[in-house]
Design a protein around this motif. Sequence first.
Motif, PDB file in Angstrom:
ATOM      1  N   ILE A 266      25.812  29.072 -36.611  1.00  0.00           N
ATOM      2  CA  ILE A 266      26.697  27.920 -36.416  1.00  0.00           C
ATOM      3  C   ILE A 266      25.885  26.661 -36.146  1.00  0.00           C
ATOM      4  O   ILE A 266      26.115  25.610 -36.759  1.00  0.00           O
ATOM      5  CB  ILE A 266      27.681  28.196 -35.259  1.00  0.00           C
ATOM      6  CG1 ILE A 266      28.571  29.397 -35.597  1.00  0.00           C
ATOM      7  CG2 ILE A 266      28.518  26.953 -34.951  1.00  0.00           C
ATOM      8  CD1 ILE A 266      29.444  29.872 -34.450  1.00  0.00           C
ATOM      9  N   THR A 269      24.249  25.330 -39.255  1.00  0.00           N
ATOM     10  CA  THR A 269      25.180  24.658 -40.151  1.00  0.00           C
ATOM     11  C   THR A 269      25.498  23.258 -39.633  1.00  0.00           C
ATOM     12  O   THR A 269      25.594  22.294 -40.409  1.00  0.00           O
ATOM     13  CB  THR A 269      26.479  25.469 -40.303  1.00  0.00           C
ATOM     14  OG1 THR A 269      26.166  26.845 -40.505  1.00  0.00           O
ATOM     15  CG2 THR A 269      27.287  24.983 -41.491  1.00  0.00           C
ATOM     16  N   TRP A 282      30.581  20.695 -41.268  1.00  0.00           N
ATOM     17  CA  TRP A 282      30.306  22.112 -41.030  1.00  0.00           C
ATOM     18  C   TRP A 282      31.589  22.900 -40.792  1.00  0.00           C
ATOM     19  O   TRP A 282      31.660  24.100 -41.103  1.00  0.00           O
ATOM     20  CB  TRP A 282      29.363  22.274 -39.837  1.00  0.00           C
ATOM     21  CG  TRP A 282      29.959  21.884 -38.506  1.00  0.00           C
ATOM     22  CD1 TRP A 282      29.975  20.658 -37.936  1.00  0.00           C
ATOM     23  CD2 TRP A 282      30.637  22.760 -37.600  1.00  0.00           C
ATOM     24  NE1 TRP A 282      30.627  20.686 -36.726  1.00  0.00           N
ATOM     25  CE2 TRP A 282      31.034  21.975 -36.489  1.00  0.00           C
ATOM     26  CE3 TRP A 282      30.953  24.111 -37.606  1.00  0.00           C
ATOM     27  CZ2 TRP A 282      31.718  22.507 -35.402  1.00  0.00           C
ATOM     28  CZ3 TRP A 282      31.639  24.653 -36.530  1.00  0.00           C
ATOM     29  CH2 TRP A 282      32.018  23.855 -35.443  1.00  0.00           C
ATOM     30  N   ARG A 283      32.589  22.226 -40.272  1.00  0.00           N
ATOM     31  CA  ARG A 283      33.852  22.908 -39.965  1.00  0.00           C
ATOM     32  C   ARG A 283      34.541  23.420 -41.231  1.00  0.00           C
ATOM     33  O   ARG A 283      35.300  24.395 -41.175  1.00  0.00           O
ATOM     34  CB  ARG A 283      34.798  21.966 -39.214  1.00  0.00           C
ATOM     35  CG  ARG A 283      34.268  21.498 -37.860  1.00  0.00           C
ATOM     36  CD  ARG A 283      35.276  20.628 -37.132  1.00  0.00           C
ATOM     37  NE  ARG A 283      34.719  20.059 -35.928  1.00  0.00           N
ATOM     38  CZ  ARG A 283      34.666  20.694 -34.748  1.00  0.00           C
ATOM     39  NH1 ARG A 283      35.151  21.922 -34.644  1.00  0.00           N
ATOM     40  NH2 ARG A 283      34.147  20.095 -33.697  1.00  0.00           N
ATOM     41  N   TRP A 286      33.104  26.961 -41.524  1.00  0.00           N
ATOM     42  CA  TRP A 286      33.299  27.895 -40.409  1.00  0.00           C
ATOM     43  C   TRP A 286      34.747  27.981 -39.929  1.00  0.00           C
ATOM     44  O   TRP A 286      35.137  28.990 -39.344  1.00  0.00           O
ATOM     45  CB  TRP A 286      32.421  27.486 -39.218  1.00  0.00           C
ATOM     46  CG  TRP A 286      30.998  27.919 -39.339  1.00  0.00           C
ATOM     47  CD1 TRP A 286      29.919  27.156 -39.680  1.00  0.00           C
ATOM     48  CD2 TRP A 286      30.484  29.232 -39.110  1.00  0.00           C
ATOM     49  NE1 TRP A 286      28.773  27.916 -39.679  1.00  0.00           N
ATOM     50  CE2 TRP A 286      29.088  29.191 -39.335  1.00  0.00           C
ATOM     51  CE3 TRP A 286      31.065  30.451 -38.744  1.00  0.00           C
ATOM     52  CZ2 TRP A 286      28.264  30.314 -39.199  1.00  0.00           C
ATOM     53  CZ3 TRP A 286      30.256  31.578 -38.609  1.00  0.00           C
ATOM     54  CH2 TRP A 286      28.869  31.501 -38.839  1.00  0.00           C
ATOM     55  N   GLN A 287      35.523  26.928 -40.169  1.00  0.00           N
ATOM     56  CA  GLN A 287      36.836  26.855 -39.527  1.00  0.00           C
ATOM     57  C   GLN A 287      37.956  26.499 -40.503  1.00  0.00           C
ATOM     58  O   GLN A 287      38.981  25.967 -40.103  1.00  0.00           O
ATOM     59  CB  GLN A 287      36.789  25.828 -38.383  1.00  0.00           C
ATOM     60  CG  GLN A 287      35.812  26.219 -37.286  1.00  0.00           C
ATOM     61  CD  GLN A 287      35.736  25.200 -36.160  1.00  0.00           C
ATOM     62  OE1 GLN A 287      36.096  24.035 -36.341  1.00  0.00           O
ATOM     63  NE2 GLN A 287      35.275  25.637 -35.001  1.00  0.00           N
ATOM     64  N   TYR A 293      33.308  33.909 -45.304  1.00  0.00           N
ATOM     65  CA  TYR A 293      31.994  34.053 -44.680  1.00  0.00           C
ATOM     66  C   TYR A 293      31.436  35.436 -44.998  1.00  0.00           C
ATOM     67  O   TYR A 293      32.061  36.454 -44.708  1.00  0.00           O
ATOM     68  CB  TYR A 293      32.110  33.831 -43.174  1.00  0.00           C
ATOM     69  CG  TYR A 293      30.872  34.189 -42.366  1.00  0.00           C
ATOM     70  CD1 TYR A 293      29.603  34.059 -42.920  1.00  0.00           C
ATOM     71  CD2 TYR A 293      30.980  34.632 -41.052  1.00  0.00           C
ATOM     72  CE1 TYR A 293      28.476  34.381 -42.185  1.00  0.00           C
ATOM     73  CE2 TYR A 293      29.855  34.948 -40.310  1.00  0.00           C
ATOM     74  CZ  TYR A 293      28.604  34.829 -40.886  1.00  0.00           C
ATOM     75  OH  TYR A 293      27.486  35.157 -40.167  1.00  0.00           O
ATOM     76  N   TYR A 324      37.398  29.910 -35.556  1.00  0.00           N
ATOM     77  CA  TYR A 324      36.324  30.335 -36.452  1.00  0.00           C
ATOM     78  C   TYR A 324      36.784  31.461 -37.376  1.00  0.00           C
ATOM     79  O   TYR A 324      37.614  32.304 -36.991  1.00  0.00           O
ATOM     80  CB  TYR A 324      35.115  30.826 -35.653  1.00  0.00           C
ATOM     81  CG  TYR A 324      34.271  29.717 -35.075  1.00  0.00           C
ATOM     82  CD1 TYR A 324      33.223  29.177 -35.804  1.00  0.00           C
ATOM     83  CD2 TYR A 324      34.531  29.218 -33.796  1.00  0.00           C
ATOM     84  CE1 TYR A 324      32.437  28.157 -35.268  1.00  0.00           C
ATOM     85  CE2 TYR A 324      33.760  28.201 -33.251  1.00  0.00           C
ATOM     86  CZ  TYR A 324      32.709  27.675 -33.999  1.00  0.00           C
ATOM     87  OH  TYR A 324      31.946  26.665 -33.473  1.00  0.00           O
TER      88      TYR A 324
END
Length: 679
Positions: A266, A269, A282-283, A286-287, A293, A324
Motif C-alpha cells: 500500500i 502504491t 492509488w485509491r 486499492w479501494q 488485486y 480496501y
Amino acid sequence: MNKEKVLVTSALPYANGQIHLGHLSGAYLPADIYVRYKRLKGDDVVYICGSDEHGVPITITADKEGVSPQAIIDRYHNQNKAAFEKFGMSFDIYSRTSIPEHHKTAQEFFLSFYNQGLLKEKKTMQFFDPEANKFLPDRYVEGTCPSCGYEEARSDECEKCGAIYEPTELVNPKSKISGGTPELRETSHWFFPLGHFQERLENYINEYSKKYGWKDNVLNYCRGWFKEGLNDRAVTRDLDWGVKVPLDDSDGKVLYVWFEAVLGYISATKKLFEEKGEPEKWREYWQSDDAKYIAFIGKDNIVFHTIIFPAMLMAWNDGNDDKYLLPQNVPANEFLNFEGKKFSKSRGWGINVNEFLRLYPADLLRYTLAANLPENKDTDFYWKEFQMRTNGDLAGVVGNFVNRTFTFAHKHFEGKVPPLADLGEIDKQMLAAIEQTPEKIAKLIETYKIKDAVFEIMTFARSCNKYFNDSEPWKSVKTDKEKCGTTINVALQAIYTLAEVFSPVIPFTSEKIFKMLNAEITDWFESGKPQLPENHQLNKAEILFAKIEDSEIEAQINKLSAVETEEKYDVPLITFEEFMKTDLRTAEIVSAEKIKKSKKLLKLQVDLGFEKRQVVAGIAEHYQPEELPGKKIILVANLKPAKLMGVESQGMILAVEDKEGKLSVVEMDKSISTGLKVR
C-alpha cells in the motif's frame, strides 16, 4: 475485449542478502510475465514491489558485520533493485519499507485497530539475554524444535516443519548474541485477534477460490491453518529497528515485521502516485470495485497473503469509510531447488541473480525458469537443462526459424515482405495457427498457468519451423518464386506473432526481433492477424542466441563439486574421549503411535533389555506406526530427557538420510540381544 484495472504485487524480499534463482521462480518471474501480457492486452496494470527492510535477519546481518541496519538495507536494496532491472522485471515501482510513507501507513493501521478496541495487551514470556542486557526476538534464539527435533529452530517457529509454538516449549535455547542460555522474562505486547476473523476468512477463501480458481496448494495450506484454529498474534516486538509503535508508553517497541511488511504494498502504491503528482490515485487500485488485486508469492508466504493480510484489511474496512480490496487470487508457487538441493547462502550452494547475469543474458534465464516453474510442486534448476533449453529451444528452434526466414527475405526478395500468391493448404493451416495462438496463450496466462503458456509458445515456434521445412522454399525459389514468396510472407507474419506472444517471457529478444522486422508491437489480440504489408522493408538480421559450450557448463558443475567436497569434510572434529561419552545401545521397538497435532513425530516404546524407554522420533513421514514394532535399532541412551510436543523423550534412535531427505532407521540383525553397548 473488456479492459481491466489490475493491481499486481510480488512478495517483498528481505534486504539482507542478494536474490537468487529460487526467488525469481516463486514470486517475480510469473508475475512479470502476467503483467507484461496484461499490458499488451491493453489493461490498466500497476505492478508493485520493494524491499522488506525491518526484519530481524537484517539486524542479525548488521550485528555480524559490525555495521548499522541502515547500511545493510541500503546495500542489498540497491543490489537487488539492479538485479531485478537487469533481469527485466517491469515493476512500476520498487519501493522500500524504510520510507516515511510506509512508517506512516503502518502506524495508521495500528492506530485504527487500537482505536477500534481490537488489539489486546498481554503479558508474555520472552527470552532475555542477561549478558547483552536485551530482549531477544525470535531469530536471535535457536534451539531444538519441540515438534520435529530440528536443532536450529527459532524461538517461536520451526522453518523445517512449520510448527508454531510458545518460547517456553523450545528445547535447549541458545542466544545468537552471546551464545549463552537466555532467560524467560515477562514483557508486554499488543496482539491482533486473528481468530476473531476465522469464519469470515473461511467464507472469503471459499467464495474467491471457487469464483477465481485458486490453486490447490494454496487452499490446502489455508485449510491446515483453519483446522488448527487461528490464534491471537503479537503485533509488537521489543526492538530498536523498525516502525515505532505510535503510543506514548511504548518506548523500545516496534511493529512486528509480519504486521507491517505486507502494508508495504500500500505504501509503495502511495509513493508511486505521489511521485507522479497524483497523490490520491492509488485509491483507484486499492479501494475501487472496478479493480482487482492479484498477489504473487512463494509458498512460504501463503499464510501472510491469504489469512493475515486479508484479516488486517477486513479489520480496517470494519472501522473506516475507505474500504480496501481483498486479494482476488494468490497464485503461490512452490520452491525451486538448485541441482537437487535447497539454495543455501551459508553453504555456498546456488547462484544469485547478479552473478548469473554476469555470465549469460537475462532472456536465457527467463526462458529456462519459465519453462520449469514450480507451480504445483518443487522443481530444480540444472545447468545441463539450462544449456539444453538455450541450445535446443531458443537457438535451435526460435533462432533458427527467424534466421532462415530473414536470410531468404534478404537474399531473394531485397529484404522486403514478398506478396502473397495463391495459398496452398499448408499456408492456410499456418495462417490459422498464427491467428489462434494469441487467444490460446491468453487463456493460460489469465488462469496463471504460466508454464503451460510457455510450452504452447514453444509448440507454436516448432510448428513455424516445421512449416518452413515442409514448404521447402529452397526448392520453390528455383521453380516457383511466387510460391516461395508466399512461404516467406507467412513465415514473417509468424515471426511477428511469435515475437509478441514471447515478449512477456523473453522481452529483450522480442525487442530485437521487432527491430529486425522494422515494426512496432501491437495489441495482443491483433498480433495474430497479418501485420506486415507487402513490400514492407525489413532491417538486417542479427544472431538472437549464442549456443553454450559444454566447457562452460562443466566449469559451473565443477564449482558445485568443490562445494560438495567441502561439505563432506567440513565436520567439527571431536576427541576419542568426547565420542566415548555417547552411550549407544541396541534396543527393540515395542510399539509406535502418532502424536496428535504433529506430522513429523512418532511416540515409540523401546526395550533395552534392562529397562523400557519412551522415545519421540521425527520419522512419521517415513514410517507408518505398524511398520516399526519388532525392529532392532540403536539408541542414544544417555541424552538428557526433553519434551517434544509435550511428550517426554528419553533418548534418540539413529537413522540415515538420503539425498532426497528420506529417513531410514538404522536396523540391527534380529538375533542381536538388546541392551548391548555399540562401539
